[in-house]
Enzyme design. Structure first.
Site, PDB file in Angstrom:
ATOM      1  N   CYS A   1       0.836  -1.198   0.000  1.00 23.38           N
ATOM      2  CA  CYS A   1       0.000   0.000   0.000  1.00 23.38           C
ATOM      3  C   CYS A   1       0.871   1.249   0.000  1.00 23.38           C
ATOM      4  O   CYS A   1       1.846   1.347   0.735  1.00 23.38           O
ATOM      5  CB  CYS A   1      -0.902  -0.005   1.244  1.00 23.38           C
ATOM      6  SG  CYS A   1      -1.793   1.540   1.479  1.00 23.38           S
TER       7      CYS A   1
ATOM      8  N   ASP B   1      17.605   7.683  61.483  1.00 19.34           N
ATOM      9  CA  ASP B   1      19.050   7.533  61.415  1.00 19.34           C
ATOM     10  C   ASP B   1      19.415   6.067  61.562  1.00 19.34           C
ATOM     11  O   ASP B   1      18.648   5.263  62.086  1.00 19.34           O
ATOM     12  CB  ASP B   1      19.718   8.328  62.545  1.00 19.34           C
ATOM     13  CG  ASP B   1      19.531   9.819  62.357  1.00 19.34           C
ATOM     14  OD1 ASP B   1      19.201  10.234  61.237  1.00 19.34           O
ATOM     15  OD2 ASP B   1      19.716  10.558  63.343  1.00 19.34           O
TER      16      ASP B   1
END
Lengths: 184, 498
Positions: B71, B316
């Protein structure tokens, strides 16, 4: 997680007797390595400390052997208005510490005046001035009462090279104790 | 010919349809240009000559390209065979599990140019039927047509190979994406003239990327030129092609989220690996972080590409996380496996039976994207509870306990702590200590247990020792002595949902 474990977790909050030292180490000892500079500016017993934090920041203040702390006369004024601009004026801002003054090793940080003498406190390291201790301006007695903690003079941020250079001329705590103990 | 297809074709205006086929558009592109939509695309399609035979070839036009194999508009994309198989292969290679899928389509930008070219031709030949300057508003886009054409094929292939059950399986909101990328070797040379054209009137230097494959850039360029100008630079109708597009199919899963809360019983394990420029720092180098202990169990289960660990705040390394645990989420990227709740329970059990036992998790479950918002919110404005072992420079008194426990909603001014001042702005941050509660420790006269609840973002260690007087008031200043913190535990991180 079952109930037994939850219970243990609550018990874990309580320290065992052997975990409690008779005297808790002060934060400025556990968090910093202590260094000292003797006879700063060539003046006898103008001794200063420089506490270095693991992150590279340095807290500067008067060592216990500093003349201002040993003399019986009271400290009356702490004045950061030395140099071209007052050290208290230029404030570092933002994460990048924009506008921070860069001071040299021998730059003065402040002038400490007692009833009968004046002392210049110097940086002892080249770096950006992050903060001065404004509480000293309103309450100079803090300097003699808590020289190692609340009576600090300033916080500086040196570059790693500046630290390498300064480290050579500074004394460790052991060296400091030896030197100053012997003389006394 | 399929009945549905035939019906659709016969309903179309015959003259333009005939022309479309004769200039080499495939039958599906012909339908696109005549605005046909919907399921008809997925029907088995007769070739153009067969249709022409049906509707009559009209006057024998000399340049009849209807028998060409590829196409001239979609570059053979809509004529592709074996799309379902290609998708199946891609999925089998990756080993994905899923229950529905969405289809993503990429087509070469040259197809846009060819659409425009065909449009110019049609406007000239059939001004009645094709009026607009720009085809984009009128025709069915190639991507849409690809989805209509191949979606049902893919669905059928997946159902047949028992990847999927019957029912609604193609869903644009699915978290599993099948992508069809069509490439054509000549695409960039075919659109070169556009960048030459726009290079003249634009001072902005266009990189080859924008002029090259970006569909949006080509669309912009095409919209900016008139049909006449276009026709001067590109043949209308579009030229014939020898080779069709190639298809590359791939698939991926959106990130999935596993949420839960973790507990950390060690003072030497950090929450996440601590790295500075790729180098691992500190204890983390010998000991896995909480993030890794959890990730190492969950991650392999999902057969994913990678994972990221996000927690609502952090403690911590020397602070334990007890009590409620801290909400976290594991973002798992491109997981191949779909998990079931009972499998997550097994994973939870596996983490919790780790022989070291330093890190535990609870409430593992899978969650949607919305957990992000909840987490970020919780990080910013929820309350946190802590327990600290506090030392005073003198023996603790009952009056001290009263002083502290009577301080409700205490506002403190916290200068950026020295320990983080190197990376955070120097600021004074007001923070609230909501309440404090003291508990005597019978082993020692100078120590006590301080339970406190603070606003998120409070540095608790600094509130106790004062950080050179830079956090004020602090426990020492409230009690008029020196205060130090021996250790700290987080006992509660308040957050709904998680």
């Amino acid at each position: 997680m079952d109930d037994k474990e939850e219970e243990n977790a609550v018990l874990a909050l309580y320290p065992r007797a052997h975990e409690l030292p008779p005297r808790a180490p002060p934060a400025h000892e556990t968090n910093f390595t202590h260094y000292f500079a003797l006879d700063v500016g060539g003046k006898e017993f103008h001794d200063q400390y420089l506490y270095r934090h693991g992150n590279g920041l340095c807290v500067v203040g008067l060592a216990p052997s500093h003349l201002a702390l040993r003399s019986p006369s009271k400290i009356k004024i702490v004045d950061y208005d030395v140099g071209k601009k007052s050290r208290a004026d230029m404030k570092a801002s933002g994460r990048r510490k924009k506008d921070a003054q860069v001071l040299e090793e021998n730059s003065s940080l402040c002038k400490v005046s007692s009833e009968d003498a004046e002392f210049l406190v110097r940086c002892c390291i080249r770096g950006q001035l992050l903060e001065v201790n404004e509480r000293l301006t309103s309450d100079p007695s803090l300097l003699s009462r808590k020289p190692a903690s609340q009576g600090y003079i300033a916080i500086l941020m040196p570059k790693p090279e500046a630290w390498k250079k300064a480290e050579k001329s500074l004394l460790t705590r052991e060296q400091y104790k030896q030197q100053r103990m012997q003389q006394e | 010919m399929e009945a549905l297809f035939r019906e659709a074709l016969l309903a179309l205006p015959q003259a333009p349809l005939r022309d479309l086929l004769r200039v080499g558009a495939c039958s599906l592109c012909a339908m696109r240009f005549l605005s046909v939509r919907g399921r008809v695309y997925s029907q088995s399609v007769p070739a153009s000559p067969a249709i022409l035979a049906e509707i009559g070839n009209g006057d024998g036009l000399e340049s009849d390209r209807s028998s060409a194999s590829c196409c001239t508009v979609c570059q053979g994309i809509l004529q592709s065979a074996g799309v379902g198989l290609a998708v199946l292969e891609a999925i089998q290679k990756e080993g994905h599990e899923f229950c529905d899928f969405s289809l993503e389509v990429t087509v070469p930008s040259a197809t846009l140019v060819r659409e425009r070219s065909l449009w110019c031709y049609l406007r000239k030949e059939h001004p009645e039927d094709f009026k607009a300057e720009d085809p984009n508003e009128c025709i069915v886009s190639l991507k849409e047509a690809v989805k209509w054409t191949f979606g049902p094929q893919i669905e059928a292939a997946l159902v047949k190979n028992s990847f999927l059950g019957m029912g609604k399986v193609m869903d644009k909101n699915s978290n599993f994406h099948i992508s069809l990328v069509f490439k054509h070797a000549n695409s960039s040379s075919e659109i070169q003239f556009l960048s030459d054209l726009s290079g003249g009137d634009s001072k902005r230097k266009r990189g080859p990327v924008e002029a090259g494959e970006s569909i949006a850039a080509v669309q912009r360029s095409l919209a900016s030129i008139s049909s006449d100008a276009f026709a001067r630079h590109y043949p209308c109708p579009p030229p014939q092609l020898d080779t069709p597009c190639e298809l590359v199919s791939s698939c991926r899963k959106d990130a999935i989220f596993v949420v839960g809360r973790y507990l950390k019983y060690s003072r030497s394990i950090s929450q996440s690996p601590w790295t500075i420029q790729e180098d691992r720092i500190g204890d983390g180098s010998v000991q896995a972080s909480a993030c890794e202990i959890i990730g190492d169990v969950i991650f392999p289960h999902f057969k994913a590409d990678s994972y990221k660990f996000h927690a609502a705040g952090r403690e911590d390394i020397d602070v334990r996380m007890l009590g409620s645990g801290r909400p976290f989420l594991l973002e798992i990227l491109n997981a191949r496996t779909c998990s079931k709740q009972e499998e997550l329970l097994k994973l939870e059990h596996a983490i919790n039976s780790n022989k070291d036992g330093w890190v535990k998790v609870k409430g593992l479950k899978e969650a949607g994207n919305e957990v992000w918002t909840i987490m970020r919110q919780g990080e910013a404005d929820k309350q946190k509870e802590y327990t600290a072992v506090v030392w005073l420079s003198r023996p603790v008194t009952e009056a001290d306990f009263t002083t502290l426990s009577n301080s409700k909603e205490l506002e403190i001014q916290q200068k950026t702590p020295v320990r983080v001042l190197h990376r955070r702005s120097p600021l004074v941050r007001p923070r609230i200590i909501h309440w404090m509660r003291c508990e005597a420790l019978h082993d020692s006269s100078c120590y006590f247990l301080l339970h406190l609840c603070t606003q998120a973002g409070t540095y608790v260690k600094e509130f106790v020792h004062g950080d050179l007087g830079r956090t004020y008031p602090n426990v020492g200043s409230l009690l008029d002595c020196d205060a130090e913190i021996l250790c700290l535990d987080v006992t509660n991180v308040k957050m709904d949902f998680l």
